[in-house]
Design a protein around this motif. Structure first.
Motif, PDB file in Angstrom:
ATOM      1  N   GLU A  55      -2.734  -0.857   4.234  1.00  0.00           N
ATOM      2  CA  GLU A  55      -2.915  -2.194   3.863  1.00  0.00           C
ATOM      3  C   GLU A  55      -2.528  -3.209   4.816  1.00  0.00           C
ATOM      4  O   GLU A  55      -3.160  -4.207   5.045  1.00  0.00           O
ATOM      5  N   LEU A  56      -1.340  -2.660   5.515  1.00  0.00           N
ATOM      6  CA  LEU A  56      -0.653  -3.656   6.382  1.00  0.00           C
ATOM      7  C   LEU A  56      -1.700  -3.663   7.642  1.00  0.00           C
ATOM      8  O   LEU A  56      -2.058  -4.622   8.520  1.00  0.00           O
ATOM      9  N   TRP A  57      -2.217  -2.212   7.998  1.00  0.00           N
ATOM     10  CA  TRP A  57      -3.118  -2.293   9.346  1.00  0.00           C
ATOM     11  C   TRP A  57      -4.544  -3.101   8.830  1.00  0.00           C
ATOM     12  O   TRP A  57      -5.088  -3.696   9.692  1.00  0.00           O
ATOM     13  N   LEU A  58      -4.888  -2.729   7.650  1.00  0.00           N
ATOM     14  CA  LEU A  58      -6.283  -3.610   7.411  1.00  0.00           C
ATOM     15  C   LEU A  58      -5.888  -5.078   7.448  1.00  0.00           C
ATOM     16  O   LEU A  58      -6.680  -5.704   7.837  1.00  0.00           O
ATOM     17  N   LYS A  59      -4.691  -5.730   6.994  1.00  0.00           N
ATOM     18  CA  LYS A  59      -4.512  -6.933   7.258  1.00  0.00           C
ATOM     19  C   LYS A  59      -4.588  -7.388   8.448  1.00  0.00           C
ATOM     20  O   LYS A  59      -5.109  -8.578   9.050  1.00  0.00           O
ATOM     21  N   ILE A  90      -7.126  -0.074  15.580  1.00  0.00           N
ATOM     22  CA  ILE A  90      -6.507  -0.195  14.379  1.00  0.00           C
ATOM     23  C   ILE A  90      -7.136   1.008  13.423  1.00  0.00           C
ATOM     24  O   ILE A  90      -6.330   1.703  12.662  1.00  0.00           O
ATOM     25  N   MET A  91      -8.579   1.090  13.469  1.00  0.00           N
ATOM     26  CA  MET A  91      -9.143   2.121  12.998  1.00  0.00           C
ATOM     27  C   MET A  91      -8.826   3.511  13.146  1.00  0.00           C
ATOM     28  O   MET A  91      -8.743   4.561  12.402  1.00  0.00           O
ATOM     29  N   HIS A 125      -8.712  -4.983  -2.149  1.00  0.00           N
ATOM     30  CA  HIS A 125      -9.580  -6.274  -1.699  1.00  0.00           C
ATOM     31  C   HIS A 125      -9.441  -6.478  -0.291  1.00  0.00           C
ATOM     32  O   HIS A 125     -10.515  -7.071   0.372  1.00  0.00           O
ATOM     33  N   GLN A 126      -8.688  -6.081   0.585  1.00  0.00           N
ATOM     34  CA  GLN A 126      -8.836  -6.077   1.756  1.00  0.00           C
ATOM     35  C   GLN A 126      -9.829  -5.133   2.663  1.00  0.00           C
ATOM     36  O   GLN A 126     -10.244  -5.611   3.460  1.00  0.00           O
TER      37      GLN A 126
END
Length: 275
Positions: A55-59, A90-91, A125-126
């Motif tokens: 979730e941090l990487w998605l942010k 990031i991906m 949600h991210q």
């Protein structure tokens, strides 16, 4: 025998009373105390940290995607290239995280799966916002967030904005290509003959359209890594739970396999057949 090395002898700060420290700056007290396993299973900590770090990487990915969209809209493509490259990396980082989660076996997951209740990555949600920003928009996917009005509002507001790909297509129009604007921003991008023909012209003459050519490849890079992330998700889930239903009520692996068919930028993939 010499004494131990003292970094303060070379100027390193060793006292942080009244000063900002590494932990203060990063808010590590909050981050490192945010793991609350609900069972005694050893592997639940792995499961929690895997998803929290994702979730941090998605942010960060959203931070970069939104900035790239703004730069593209302003005609500043060079900075946007750096941002989109970072999103692809990031991906790649998220892909590597699946390798860690796959060290958990089915029996180890079973030890704590009931503790999850109906929580599921399906409800991130991210993740949904990344799809919405890219252009894959589905109003039904807002419903799992309606119990959190502030999250549902973020997704609803995003759907009212031109997507990243809408912004890219506007650059093509400004370059002289005749591409009709989408009438419904709340729908996913569908293959568009005019856009595909425009991209084909750009790929046939990259020297003339170098920035648009490079922009296209940055988008393909992002989707390439995004697809790999989805595929690794499917493989990891199948390896750990087989074909059981997902904890959030989806059909599990079958649902995730269906998501593999979703294409974010169909024009950029379909044009390759024509070249």
């Amino acid at each position: 025998m010499s004494d131990g090395y003292d970094p303060s002898s070379e100027g390193a700060q060793m006292s942080f009373d009244g000063r900002m420290s590494y932990g203060d700056y990063l808010g590590l007290d909050r981050i490192l105390t945010a793991q609350h396993p609900l069972s005694t299973a050893h592997d639940e900590m792995l499961f929690i940290i895997q998803h929290q770090t994702s979730e941090l990487w998605l942010k960060l990915a959203l931070h970069e995607m939104n900035a790239a969209r703004d730069r593209i809209g302003a005609g500043e493509l060079q900075p946007a290239f750096k941002m989109l490259t970072r999103v692809a990396r990031i991906m790649e980082q998220l892909n590597s995280a699946w390798d860690v989660l796959r060290t958990m076996t089915p029996s180890e997951y079973t030890d704590f799966r009931e503790s999850l209740g109906e929580s599921s990555g399906f409800q991130s949600h991210q993740y949904r916002l990344i799809e919405f920003v890219a252009g894959n928009r589905n109003m039904a996917m807002i419903r799992p967030h309606e119990h959190r009005p502030e999250l549902a509002r973020i997704l609803t507001e995003e759907i009212a904005r031109p997507s990243l790909y809408d912004t890219v297509l506007e650059r093509l129009r400004l370059a002289g290509f005749d591409i009709p604007a989408r009438e419904r921003l709340d729908q996913p991008h569908q293959p568009n003959d005019a856009a595909r023909m425009a991209w084909a012209a750009i790929y046939r003459d990259p020297a003339r359209y170098w920035e648009l050519y490079e922009l296209a490849e940055k988008l393909v890079d992002f989707e390439d890594y995004f697809r790999r992330w989805r595929f690794n998700h499917v493989t990891t889930v199948e390896r750990i739970i087989g074909f059981k239903r997902g904890s959030g009520g989806t059909s599990g692996v079958n649902y995730l396999r269906r998501m593999l068919d979703v294409v974010l930028f169909p024009d950029l993939w379909e044009l390759r057949t024509e070249l």
